[in-house]
Design an enzyme around this catalytic site. Structure first.
Site, PDB file in Angstrom:
ATOM      1  N   CYS A 234       0.816  -1.219   0.000  1.00  0.00           N
ATOM      2  CA  CYS A 234       0.000   0.000   0.000  1.00  0.00           C
ATOM      3  C   CYS A 234       0.850   1.270   0.000  1.00  0.00           C
ATOM      4  CB  CYS A 234      -0.949   0.003   1.192  1.00  0.00           C
ATOM      5  SG  CYS A 234      -2.127  -1.349   1.100  1.00  0.00           S
TER       6      CYS A 234
ATOM      7  N   HIS B 122      -3.563   7.142   2.370  1.00  0.00           N
ATOM      8  CA  HIS B 122      -3.897   5.824   1.823  1.00  0.00           C
ATOM      9  C   HIS B 122      -5.259   5.420   2.376  1.00  0.00           C
ATOM     10  CE1 HIS B 122      -3.886   1.731   0.695  1.00  0.00           C
ATOM     11  NE2 HIS B 122      -3.739   1.278   1.933  1.00  0.00           N
TER      12      HIS B 122
ATOM     13  N   ASN C  91     -10.032  -0.291  -0.747  1.00  0.00           N
ATOM     14  CA  ASN C  91      -8.573  -0.181  -0.717  1.00  0.00           C
ATOM     15  C   ASN C  91      -8.016  -0.737  -2.031  1.00  0.00           C
ATOM     16  OD1 ASN C  91      -5.844  -0.362  -0.266  1.00  0.00           O
ATOM     17  ND2 ASN C  91      -6.002  -1.366   1.735  1.00  0.00           N
TER      18      ASN C  91
HETATM   19  N1  COA Z   1     -18.611  -8.858   8.363  1.00  0.00           N
HETATM   20  C1  COA Z   1     -19.119  -9.075   9.582  1.00  0.00           C
HETATM   21  N2  COA Z   1     -18.353  -9.429  10.641  1.00  0.00           N
HETATM   22  C2  COA Z   1     -17.014  -9.526  10.426  1.00  0.00           C
HETATM   23  C3  COA Z   1     -16.433  -9.306   9.172  1.00  0.00           C
HETATM   24  C4  COA Z   1     -17.301  -8.968   8.111  1.00  0.00           C
HETATM   25  N3  COA Z   1     -16.856  -8.717   6.866  1.00  0.00           N
HETATM   26  N4  COA Z   1     -15.105  -9.473   9.269  1.00  0.00           N
HETATM   27  C5  COA Z   1     -14.854  -9.802  10.538  1.00  0.00           C
HETATM   28  N5  COA Z   1     -16.007  -9.837  11.255  1.00  0.00           N
HETATM   29  C6  COA Z   1     -16.196 -10.138  12.668  1.00  0.00           C
HETATM   30  C7  COA Z   1     -15.043 -10.899  13.243  1.00  0.00           C
HETATM   31  O1  COA Z   1     -15.179 -12.283  13.005  1.00  0.00           O
HETATM   32  C8  COA Z   1     -15.138 -10.543  14.694  1.00  0.00           C
HETATM   33  O2  COA Z   1     -16.109 -11.354  15.291  1.00  0.00           O
HETATM   34  P1  COA Z   1     -15.857 -11.940  16.782  1.00  0.00           P
HETATM   35  O3  COA Z   1     -15.708 -10.726  17.659  1.00  0.00           O
HETATM   36  O4  COA Z   1     -17.103 -12.724  17.009  1.00  0.00           O
HETATM   37  O5  COA Z   1     -14.610 -12.731  16.663  1.00  0.00           O
HETATM   38  C9  COA Z   1     -15.653  -9.119  14.701  1.00  0.00           C
HETATM   39  O6  COA Z   1     -16.231  -8.920  13.393  1.00  0.00           O
HETATM   40  C10 COA Z   1     -14.589  -8.079  14.927  1.00  0.00           C
HETATM   41  O7  COA Z   1     -13.460  -8.400  14.122  1.00  0.00           O
HETATM   42  P2  COA Z   1     -12.149  -7.538  14.130  1.00  0.00           P
HETATM   43  O8  COA Z   1     -11.177  -8.145  13.180  1.00  0.00           O
HETATM   44  O9  COA Z   1     -11.714  -7.259  15.530  1.00  0.00           O
HETATM   45  O10 COA Z   1     -12.735  -6.188  13.529  1.00  0.00           O
HETATM   46  P3  COA Z   1     -12.018  -4.828  13.399  1.00  0.00           P
HETATM   47  O11 COA Z   1     -12.790  -3.785  14.069  1.00  0.00           O
HETATM   48  O12 COA Z   1     -10.541  -4.925  13.693  1.00  0.00           O
HETATM   49  O13 COA Z   1     -12.144  -4.564  11.835  1.00  0.00           O
HETATM   50  C11 COA Z   1     -10.800  -4.693   9.858  1.00  0.00           C
HETATM   51  C12 COA Z   1     -11.564  -5.467  10.908  1.00  0.00           C
HETATM   52  C13 COA Z   1     -10.153  -5.654   8.873  1.00  0.00           C
HETATM   53  C14 COA Z   1     -11.761  -3.783   9.134  1.00  0.00           C
HETATM   54  C15 COA Z   1      -9.727  -3.845  10.574  1.00  0.00           C
HETATM   55  O14 COA Z   1      -9.013  -4.644  11.467  1.00  0.00           O
HETATM   56  C16 COA Z   1      -8.768  -3.182   9.651  1.00  0.00           C
HETATM   57  O15 COA Z   1      -9.132  -2.285   8.918  1.00  0.00           O
HETATM   58  N6  COA Z   1      -7.475  -3.589   9.717  1.00  0.00           N
HETATM   59  C17 COA Z   1      -6.425  -2.955   8.962  1.00  0.00           C
HETATM   60  C18 COA Z   1      -6.657  -3.136   7.510  1.00  0.00           C
HETATM   61  C19 COA Z   1      -5.579  -2.548   6.734  1.00  0.00           C
HETATM   62  O16 COA Z   1      -5.246  -1.414   6.926  1.00  0.00           O
HETATM   63  N7  COA Z   1      -5.043  -3.351   5.821  1.00  0.00           N
HETATM   64  C20 COA Z   1      -4.155  -2.963   4.823  1.00  0.00           C
HETATM   65  C21 COA Z   1      -2.951  -2.327   5.349  1.00  0.00           C
HETATM   66  S1  COA Z   1      -2.752  -1.044   4.340  1.00  0.00           S
END
Ligand code: COA
Length: 330
Positions: free
Chosen positions: A116, A256, A286
Protein backbone atom coordinates in the site's frame (compact mmCIF):
# COMPACT_ATOMS: atom_id res chain seq x y z
CA UNK A 1 24.91 24.08 -7.32
CA UNK A 2 21.20 24.41 -8.04
CA UNK A 3 19.09 21.66 -6.52
CA UNK A 4 16.50 20.37 -8.95
CA UNK A 5 13.03 19.61 -7.70
CA UNK A 6 10.48 17.19 -9.17
CA UNK A 7 6.86 18.14 -9.50
CA UNK A 8 3.64 16.44 -10.49
CA UNK A 9 2.52 18.02 -13.77
CA UNK A 10 -0.34 15.70 -14.79
CA UNK A 11 -2.64 13.09 -13.26
CA UNK A 12 -4.56 10.18 -14.83
CA UNK A 13 -6.65 7.29 -13.60
CA UNK A 14 -8.47 4.10 -14.51
CA UNK A 15 -11.36 2.48 -12.65
CA UNK A 16 -13.19 -0.61 -13.88
CA UNK A 17 -16.89 -0.07 -14.52
CA UNK A 18 -18.22 -2.96 -12.43
CA UNK A 19 -19.31 -1.88 -8.94
CA UNK A 20 -19.36 -4.53 -6.21
CA UNK A 21 -21.51 -3.12 -3.41
CA UNK A 22 -21.68 -4.16 0.23
CA UNK A 23 -25.14 -5.52 -0.54
CA UNK A 24 -23.66 -7.70 -3.29
CA UNK A 25 -21.13 -9.03 -0.75
CA UNK A 26 -23.96 -9.87 1.68
CA UNK A 27 -25.00 -12.50 -0.86
CA UNK A 28 -21.49 -13.95 -1.07
CA UNK A 29 -20.25 -14.09 2.56
CA UNK A 30 -21.66 -13.72 6.07
CA UNK A 31 -21.41 -9.94 6.34
CA UNK A 32 -23.64 -6.90 6.17
CA UNK A 33 -23.56 -3.37 4.81
CA UNK A 34 -23.74 -1.78 8.26
CA UNK A 35 -20.72 -3.74 9.58
CA UNK A 36 -18.60 -2.90 6.54
CA UNK A 37 -19.55 0.78 6.52
CA UNK A 38 -19.04 1.39 10.22
CA UNK A 39 -15.82 -0.68 10.53
CA UNK A 40 -14.15 0.46 7.31
CA UNK A 41 -16.03 3.32 5.61
CA UNK A 42 -16.42 1.28 2.40
CA UNK A 43 -19.73 1.21 0.50
CA UNK A 44 -18.64 -0.23 -2.82
CA UNK A 45 -15.51 -1.09 -4.79
CA UNK A 46 -14.67 -1.57 -8.47
CA UNK A 47 -13.83 -4.97 -9.93
CA UNK A 48 -12.05 -5.58 -13.24
CA UNK A 49 -14.15 -8.35 -14.76
CA UNK A 50 -12.53 -8.74 -18.19
CA UNK A 51 -10.56 -11.99 -18.18
CA UNK A 52 -7.95 -10.64 -20.58
CA UNK A 53 -7.20 -7.44 -18.64
CA UNK A 54 -5.15 -6.87 -15.51
CA UNK A 55 -2.83 -4.40 -13.79
CA UNK A 56 -0.82 -3.46 -16.89
CA UNK A 57 -4.01 -2.56 -18.76
CA UNK A 58 -5.29 -0.32 -15.94
CA UNK A 59 -1.82 1.25 -15.55
CA UNK A 60 -1.54 2.00 -19.26
CA UNK A 61 -5.00 3.61 -19.35
CA UNK A 62 -4.13 5.83 -16.37
CA UNK A 63 -0.76 6.73 -17.91
CA UNK A 64 -2.32 7.60 -21.28
CA UNK A 65 -4.82 9.91 -19.61
CA UNK A 66 -2.07 11.71 -17.69
CA UNK A 67 0.07 12.18 -20.82
CA UNK A 68 -2.84 13.33 -22.97
CA UNK A 69 -3.94 15.89 -20.39
CA UNK A 70 -0.48 17.53 -20.57
CA UNK A 71 0.07 17.01 -24.30
CA UNK A 72 3.22 14.94 -23.69
CA UNK A 73 3.97 12.18 -26.18
CA UNK A 74 4.92 8.71 -24.89
CA UNK A 75 8.30 8.88 -26.66
CA UNK A 76 9.31 11.74 -24.34
CA UNK A 77 9.10 9.53 -21.23
CA UNK A 78 12.47 8.50 -19.75
CA UNK A 79 11.32 6.20 -16.97
CA UNK A 80 8.19 4.31 -15.86
CA UNK A 81 7.82 2.96 -12.33
CA UNK A 82 4.78 0.89 -11.37
CA UNK A 83 4.03 0.30 -7.69
CA UNK A 84 2.02 -2.91 -7.45
CA UNK A 85 1.63 -6.23 -5.62
CA UNK A 86 -0.55 -7.68 -8.34
CA UNK A 87 1.71 -7.62 -11.41
CA UNK A 88 0.36 -9.33 -14.53
CA UNK A 89 3.25 -11.81 -14.23
CA UNK A 90 5.98 -12.37 -11.65
CA UNK A 91 8.13 -11.32 -14.58
CA UNK A 92 8.37 -9.47 -16.91
CA UNK A 93 7.52 -6.41 -14.88
CA UNK A 94 4.19 -4.67 -15.32
CA UNK A 95 6.09 -1.44 -16.02
CA UNK A 96 7.71 -3.07 -19.10
CA UNK A 97 4.26 -4.12 -20.35
CA UNK A 98 3.00 -0.57 -19.83
CA UNK A 99 5.99 0.80 -21.74
CA UNK A 100 4.99 -1.30 -24.74
CA UNK A 101 1.25 -0.61 -24.40
CA UNK A 102 1.64 3.17 -24.40
CA UNK A 103 4.53 3.30 -26.89
CA UNK A 104 7.08 4.82 -24.51
CA UNK A 105 9.89 3.55 -26.70
CA UNK A 106 12.63 5.62 -25.05
CA UNK A 107 11.77 4.76 -21.44
CA UNK A 108 13.28 2.18 -19.13
CA UNK A 109 10.80 0.62 -16.76
CA UNK A 110 10.58 -1.35 -13.54
CA UNK A 111 8.11 -2.37 -10.82
CA UNK A 112 8.44 -1.50 -7.17
CA UNK A 113 6.94 -3.70 -4.46
CA UNK A 114 5.91 -1.86 -1.31
CA UNK A 115 2.23 -2.88 -1.09
CA UNK A 116 0.00 0.00 0.00
CA UNK A 117 3.04 2.32 0.21
CA UNK A 118 3.99 1.41 -3.38
CA UNK A 119 2.92 4.72 -4.88
CA UNK A 120 4.77 6.82 -2.30
CA UNK A 121 7.96 4.75 -2.55
CA UNK A 122 7.75 4.97 -6.36
CA UNK A 123 7.08 8.71 -6.24
CA UNK A 124 10.21 9.45 -4.22
CA UNK A 125 12.30 7.07 -6.36
CA UNK A 126 11.10 8.85 -9.50
CA UNK A 127 11.64 12.25 -7.90
CA UNK A 128 15.27 11.37 -7.25
CA UNK A 129 15.83 10.63 -10.96
CA UNK A 130 14.54 14.13 -11.73
CA UNK A 131 16.49 15.74 -8.87
CA UNK A 132 19.73 14.16 -10.06
CA UNK A 133 19.11 15.25 -13.63
CA UNK A 134 19.16 11.64 -14.90
CA UNK A 135 15.57 11.85 -16.18
CA UNK A 136 13.37 14.66 -17.43
CA UNK A 137 9.97 12.97 -17.60
CA UNK A 138 8.97 10.11 -15.32
CA UNK A 139 5.67 8.26 -15.10
CA UNK A 140 4.75 7.03 -11.62
CA UNK A 141 1.87 4.58 -11.50
CA UNK A 142 0.12 2.96 -8.53
CA UNK A 143 -2.09 0.09 -9.65
CA UNK A 144 -3.55 -3.09 -8.26
CA UNK A 145 -6.04 -5.69 -9.36
CA UNK A 146 -6.68 -6.85 -5.81
CA UNK A 147 -9.62 -9.00 -6.92
CA UNK A 148 -7.05 -11.38 -8.45
CA UNK A 149 -5.67 -12.25 -4.99
CA UNK A 150 -8.86 -12.10 -2.91
CA UNK A 151 -10.59 -15.14 -1.46
CA UNK A 152 -14.25 -14.25 -1.94
CA UNK A 153 -15.21 -16.76 0.75
CA UNK A 154 -13.14 -14.95 3.43
CA UNK A 155 -15.24 -12.11 4.85
CA UNK A 156 -12.33 -10.65 6.80
CA UNK A 157 -10.41 -9.71 3.64
CA UNK A 158 -12.68 -9.75 0.56
CA UNK A 159 -14.72 -6.78 1.73
CA UNK A 160 -11.71 -4.49 2.03
CA UNK A 161 -10.15 -4.24 -1.40
CA UNK A 162 -10.92 -3.10 -4.94
CA UNK A 163 -9.25 -2.66 -8.34
CA UNK A 164 -7.95 0.58 -9.81
CA UNK A 165 -4.97 2.60 -11.02
CA UNK A 166 -3.66 6.13 -10.85
CA UNK A 167 -0.72 7.75 -12.64
CA UNK A 168 1.22 10.98 -12.34
CA UNK A 169 3.78 12.60 -14.60
CA UNK A 170 6.88 13.97 -12.87
CA UNK A 171 8.91 16.76 -14.46
CA UNK A 172 11.49 19.23 -13.24
CA UNK A 173 9.96 22.16 -11.38
CA UNK A 174 10.85 25.64 -12.51
CA UNK A 175 9.68 27.32 -9.31
CA UNK A 176 9.26 26.61 -5.61
CA UNK A 177 6.42 24.09 -6.12
CA UNK A 178 6.93 20.32 -6.29
CA UNK A 179 8.06 17.49 -4.04
CA UNK A 180 9.89 18.97 -1.08
CA UNK A 181 10.44 16.09 1.32
CA UNK A 182 9.77 12.41 1.88
CA UNK A 183 10.21 10.03 4.78
CA UNK A 184 9.99 6.25 4.44
CA UNK A 185 10.09 3.47 7.00
CA UNK A 186 10.07 -0.33 6.84
CA UNK A 187 9.83 -3.12 9.39
CA UNK A 188 10.04 -6.73 8.23
CA UNK A 189 6.75 -8.45 9.07
CA UNK A 190 8.16 -11.83 10.03
CA UNK A 191 4.87 -12.73 11.74
CA UNK A 192 3.19 -12.60 8.32
CA UNK A 193 0.37 -10.36 9.56
CA UNK A 194 -0.41 -9.27 6.00
CA UNK A 195 0.79 -11.41 3.12
CA UNK A 196 0.12 -13.79 0.27
CA UNK A 197 1.50 -17.16 1.43
CA UNK A 198 2.18 -18.88 -1.91
CA UNK A 199 3.25 -18.13 -5.45
CA UNK A 200 6.71 -16.84 -4.54
CA UNK A 201 10.00 -18.78 -4.39
CA UNK A 202 9.39 -20.05 -0.83
CA UNK A 203 6.05 -21.70 -1.58
CA UNK A 204 5.79 -22.06 -5.35
CA UNK A 205 2.41 -22.91 -6.81
CA UNK A 206 1.44 -26.54 -6.26
CA UNK A 207 -1.75 -28.58 -5.99
CA UNK A 208 -1.54 -28.15 -2.19
CA UNK A 209 -1.07 -24.37 -2.24
CA UNK A 210 -4.09 -24.03 -4.51
CA UNK A 211 -6.22 -26.37 -2.39
CA UNK A 212 -5.22 -24.52 0.78
CA UNK A 213 -6.19 -21.15 -0.77
CA UNK A 214 -2.64 -19.87 -0.25
CA UNK A 215 -2.59 -17.64 -3.32
CA UNK A 216 -4.84 -15.08 -1.66
CA UNK A 217 -4.35 -12.19 0.78
CA UNK A 218 -4.19 -13.20 4.44
CA UNK A 219 -4.36 -10.61 7.16
CA UNK A 220 -4.47 -10.38 10.92
CA UNK A 221 -6.75 -7.33 10.73
CA UNK A 222 -6.53 -6.30 14.36
CA UNK A 223 -2.73 -6.19 14.59
CA UNK A 224 -2.36 -4.52 11.18
CA UNK A 225 -4.96 -1.95 12.20
CA UNK A 226 -2.95 -1.00 15.30
CA UNK A 227 0.34 -0.75 13.41
CA UNK A 228 -1.21 1.17 10.51
CA UNK A 229 -2.90 3.69 12.77
CA UNK A 230 0.30 4.37 14.66
CA UNK A 231 2.57 4.31 11.61
CA UNK A 232 0.55 6.62 9.41
CA UNK A 233 -0.18 9.14 12.16
CA UNK A 234 3.43 9.17 13.43
CA UNK A 235 5.04 9.66 10.03
CA UNK A 236 2.58 12.37 9.04
CA UNK A 237 3.40 14.29 12.19
CA UNK A 238 7.11 13.60 11.67
CA UNK A 239 7.09 15.22 8.21
CA UNK A 240 5.11 18.22 9.50
CA UNK A 241 7.58 18.79 12.35
CA UNK A 242 10.60 18.27 10.12
CA UNK A 243 9.31 20.92 7.71
CA UNK A 244 7.98 23.24 10.44
CA UNK A 245 4.41 22.98 9.20
CA UNK A 246 1.54 23.89 11.49
CA UNK A 247 -1.93 22.43 10.86
CA UNK A 248 -3.06 25.71 9.26
CA UNK A 249 -0.15 25.48 6.77
CA UNK A 250 -1.43 22.16 5.40
CA UNK A 251 -4.17 22.44 2.76
CA UNK A 252 -4.72 18.72 2.19
CA UNK A 253 -3.95 15.31 3.64
CA UNK A 254 -3.99 12.61 0.96
CA UNK A 255 -4.08 9.42 3.00
CA UNK A 256 -3.90 5.82 1.82
CA UNK A 257 -7.46 4.52 1.89
CA UNK A 258 -7.39 1.31 3.97
CA UNK A 259 -9.85 2.16 6.70
CA UNK A 260 -11.74 5.36 7.49
CA UNK A 261 -10.88 4.98 11.18
CA UNK A 262 -7.13 4.95 10.37
CA UNK A 263 -7.56 8.07 8.21
CA UNK A 264 -9.51 9.89 10.96
CA UNK A 265 -6.88 9.05 13.56
CA UNK A 266 -4.12 10.39 11.29
CA UNK A 267 -5.98 13.65 10.59
CA UNK A 268 -6.71 14.14 14.31
CA UNK A 269 -3.05 13.62 15.19
CA UNK A 270 -2.06 16.22 12.57
CA UNK A 271 -4.65 18.67 13.89
CA UNK A 272 -6.50 18.78 10.54
CA UNK A 273 -10.23 19.25 10.15
CA UNK A 274 -12.24 16.78 8.03
CA UNK A 275 -12.59 19.22 5.10
CA UNK A 276 -8.85 18.99 4.50
CA UNK A 277 -8.82 15.20 4.15
CA UNK A 278 -9.34 13.41 0.84
CA UNK A 279 -11.58 10.40 1.29
CA UNK A 280 -12.86 8.14 -1.49
CA UNK A 281 -12.64 4.78 0.31
CA UNK A 282 -16.47 4.72 0.27
CA UNK A 283 -16.43 4.43 -3.54
CA UNK A 284 -13.35 2.33 -4.30
CA UNK A 285 -12.30 0.46 -1.13
CA UNK A 286 -8.57 -0.18 -0.72
CA UNK A 287 -6.95 -0.28 -4.17
CA UNK A 288 -3.52 -0.77 -2.51
CA UNK A 289 -0.96 1.24 -4.57
CA UNK A 290 -3.82 2.97 -6.41
CA UNK A 291 -5.42 4.88 -3.54
CA UNK A 292 -3.26 8.02 -3.37
CA UNK A 293 -3.09 8.85 -7.11
CA UNK A 294 -6.82 8.09 -7.38
CA UNK A 295 -7.43 10.71 -4.66
CA UNK A 296 -5.23 13.22 -6.48
CA UNK A 297 -7.24 12.55 -9.63
CA UNK A 298 -10.63 12.92 -7.92
CA UNK A 299 -9.61 16.19 -6.23
CA UNK A 300 -7.51 17.70 -9.04
CA UNK A 301 -9.98 20.49 -9.79
CA UNK A 302 -9.99 21.56 -6.15
CA UNK A 303 -6.22 21.71 -5.72
CA UNK A 304 -4.70 25.17 -5.90
CA UNK A 305 -1.25 26.08 -7.12
CA UNK A 306 1.24 26.38 -4.26
CA UNK A 307 -0.89 24.57 -1.66
CA UNK A 308 0.91 22.39 0.88
CA UNK A 309 -0.12 18.75 0.59
CA UNK A 310 0.88 15.75 2.69
CA UNK A 311 0.56 12.25 1.27
CA UNK A 312 0.72 9.38 3.77
CA UNK A 313 0.55 5.60 3.51
CA UNK A 314 0.99 2.37 5.47
CA UNK A 315 1.11 -1.10 3.98
CA UNK A 316 2.30 -4.68 4.00
CA UNK A 317 6.01 -5.27 4.44
CA UNK A 318 5.59 -3.38 6.70
CA UNK A 319 6.17 -0.19 4.75
CA UNK A 320 5.07 3.32 5.52
CA UNK A 321 5.88 6.91 4.75
CA UNK A 322 4.83 10.46 4.02
CA UNK A 323 5.58 12.96 1.27
CA UNK A 324 5.36 16.74 1.49
CA UNK A 325 4.75 18.65 -1.72
CA UNK A 326 3.58 22.02 -2.93
CA UNK A 327 0.97 21.52 -5.65
CA UNK A 328 2.45 22.74 -8.91
CA UNK A 329 -0.32 22.56 -11.51
CA UNK A 330 -1.85 25.97 -12.33
N1 COA B 1 -18.61 -8.86 8.36
C1 COA B 1 -19.12 -9.08 9.58
N2 COA B 1 -18.35 -9.43 10.64
C2 COA B 1 -17.01 -9.53 10.43
C3 COA B 1 -16.43 -9.31 9.17
C4 COA B 1 -17.30 -8.97 8.11
N3 COA B 1 -16.86 -8.72 6.87
N4 COA B 1 -15.11 -9.47 9.27
C5 COA B 1 -14.85 -9.80 10.54
N5 COA B 1 -16.01 -9.84 11.26
C6 COA B 1 -16.20 -10.14 12.67
C7 COA B 1 -15.04 -10.90 13.24
O1 COA B 1 -15.18 -12.28 13.00
C8 COA B 1 -15.14 -10.54 14.69
O2 COA B 1 -16.11 -11.35 15.29
P1 COA B 1 -15.86 -11.94 16.78
O3 COA B 1 -15.71 -10.73 17.66
O4 COA B 1 -17.10 -12.72 17.01
O5 COA B 1 -14.61 -12.73 16.66
C9 COA B 1 -15.65 -9.12 14.70
O6 COA B 1 -16.23 -8.92 13.39
C10 COA B 1 -14.59 -8.08 14.93
O7 COA B 1 -13.46 -8.40 14.12
P2 COA B 1 -12.15 -7.54 14.13
O8 COA B 1 -11.18 -8.14 13.18
O9 COA B 1 -11.71 -7.26 15.53
O10 COA B 1 -12.74 -6.19 13.53
P3 COA B 1 -12.02 -4.83 13.40
O11 COA B 1 -12.79 -3.79 14.07
O12 COA B 1 -10.54 -4.93 13.69
O13 COA B 1 -12.14 -4.56 11.83
C11 COA B 1 -10.80 -4.69 9.86
C12 COA B 1 -11.56 -5.47 10.91
C13 COA B 1 -10.15 -5.65 8.87
C14 COA B 1 -11.76 -3.78 9.13
C15 COA B 1 -9.73 -3.84 10.57
O14 COA B 1 -9.01 -4.64 11.47
C16 COA B 1 -8.77 -3.18 9.65
O15 COA B 1 -9.13 -2.28 8.92
N6 COA B 1 -7.48 -3.59 9.72
C17 COA B 1 -6.43 -2.96 8.96
C18 COA B 1 -6.66 -3.14 7.51
C19 COA B 1 -5.58 -2.55 6.73
O16 COA B 1 -5.25 -1.41 6.93
N7 COA B 1 -5.04 -3.35 5.82
C20 COA B 1 -4.16 -2.96 4.82
C21 COA B 1 -2.95 -2.33 5.35
S1 COA B 1 -2.75 -1.04 4.34
Amino acid sequence: MDVKRAKITAVGHYLPEHRLTNHDLEKMVDTNDEWIRTRTGIEERRILKDKDKATAFMSAEAAKEALESKGVSPEEIDLIIVGTVTPDYLFPSTACLVQEKIGATNAFAFDLSAACSGFLYALSTGAMYIESGRAKKVLIIGADKMSSILDFTDRSTCILFGDGAGAVLLEESEDETGIIDYIHHSEGDTNCSLYQPAGGSLNPASKETVENMEHFVRQDGRSVFKKATMGMADVSLEIMEKNKLDPEDVAWLVPHQANLRIIDATARRMGLSNEKVMININKYGNTTAGTIPLCLYDWKEQLNYGENIILAAFGGGFTWGATYLKWGIK
